[in-house]
Structure formats: structure tokens, C-alpha cells
Design an enzyme around this catalytic site. Sequence first.
Site, short mmCIF file in Angstrom:
data_model
loop_
_atom_site.label_atom_id
_atom_site.label_comp_id
_atom_site.label_asym_id
_atom_site.label_seq_id
_atom_site.Cartn_x
_atom_site.Cartn_y
_atom_site.Cartn_z
CB ILE A 190 -0.76 -0.15 1.15
CG1 ILE A 190 -1.61 -1.27 1.23
CG2 ILE A 190 -1.79 1.12 1.22
CD1 ILE A 190 -2.61 -1.49 2.53
CB CYS A 191 1.08 4.22 -2.48
SG CYS A 191 1.85 5.72 -2.56
#
Length: 272
Positions: free
Chosen positions: A140-141
Site C-alpha cells: 500500500i503506497c
Amino acid sequence: MQEKWGFLENVPHDAAINMALDEALLNWHHEGKIPPTLRFYQWIAPTLSIGHFQKVDGKIDVEGIQNHQCQFVRRMTGGSAVLHDDELTYSIVISEQHPAIASSIRQAYYDLSKGILRGYQNLNIPVDYAESFSKERSSICFERPAFYEMVADGKKISGNAQTRKKGVLLQHGSIPISMNVDMLFDLFLFPSERVKERKKQAFWKKATTINQVTQRKHSYETVKTAFLEGFGEGLNIELEPFTLTKSQWNEVYDLAERKYTDNTIKGVVSYA
């Protein structure tokens, strides 16, 4: 004297079209058909975009994507997965030979991020550069900042990705206005529900959004105005709006269908 750049803004589009248009801009700039260009855009439906080299198997929850009626697309840039929803998305194409572009990837990020920094300042949001890179791995960025991404109160508030092809630098990024964290975490696979809930609860210690920092709701138009002025001021450029020709749109549609519509997870992306 300010350099003139092109500025392109589109109505919300399908995920495949959005990614194809970014790639088309890179191609057109390489061919000398357009000047350095800043683009602002939105998404017709919530979309999970993953990095060019990011793994899907064992990481992405296909059922979760389908349940939330999200679209799914693989970017031509690297990085981790981003949920594009209530946000301003931007892209920049500019020649690697441009005097404003450093050969160093980190320095180029820093130079182009001056427009993002100024945009947040226009919204009276105190931000700073992330001066270190988290080695913690995440699909997840927004769980970890990269060099020279923006942080507010120590929390990541924007995400960027970059690639260089054909002598052209393409950088695009996500500037979230708000974020549906329940939806976000439903799009990934976790060892157990307990782990998922623990990571979800910890998320807001690492990430934030425009609405959360300011404690009030912002419209897309308000954010767009702040960052349009921010890029002009931060990069010392004059932005000239332009529109695509019918021929250019046909090129984008063809690229979207050939390259971005068939996206590993069958039946997730609906092609407009």
C-alpha cells in the site's frame, strides 16, 4: 521570463484511458508534438492502480475489488498500489534534457515536487519533504513515504511515481482530498482479519489527507485551483490550456484497449 507549458484537464475517465493518456503524452512530447505538459485528472470509479513490477498473486484481493466495484490498472511507473478515489491526480511529461531536470531520480523528484509543496501551502497546509525512505515493505503506497514526497505532521499526504522512457520523464501522483480506508484495506490480502484490523488502525499514524489535516471538507475545484497556481509558482512556469484532437483521442483509445484494458484480473476493469 517564465517558460510556457501545456496544461490538460479532462473529465473523469476510465482507468485504462487515464493510464493510456499519460503514456500518450509521453510519446507526443518525445515526438515534439506538445511542450512540457502538466495534466490534472480524476477517475470515473474508484480505481486501484499498482506499480509496473508489483505482484498481484497473494497481495491483491480480487473479491474485494469486485465487491467495491473498483477498477484495476497496472501503471507504467513503479511503486506500490494506490486507491484513486476522492483526489486530485496529476501527471507531468518533460524531456530528460530539459535544464530543470536533474539526472538524479531523487533530485528530479525534489525539483518537480516544488509545485506540490506550493499547492499545499496555498491551502494553508504546513507540509515538508520526507527526507528519508522507509525500508518497511508494503503493498500500500500511503503506508510509507519515499524521498521528497510530502508529509504533514510527519504523515504522508501525497504519493508519486516516475519513469523515464524515450528521453522523456513521466511523473504522476495522487493528492488525496479524503480517503476511504475501509475500502482501501478490503482490496488487499492479509494473513488474518486480526492483522488486517491492526494495520488499518495503524494507518492514520502513517498517512493523512487534505480534509483530515484541515478538519474540513474541500471540493475538487478548490484543490485544483490551489495546485494549478502551486505548480505555476513552484516551477516558475506559465500554463497554457489545450485540448486533444479527435485523432489524438483515437490514439489514446487504441492504446488503452491494447495495453491497459487487459489487466491481470479479468472482469475488473470496465472499458468505456
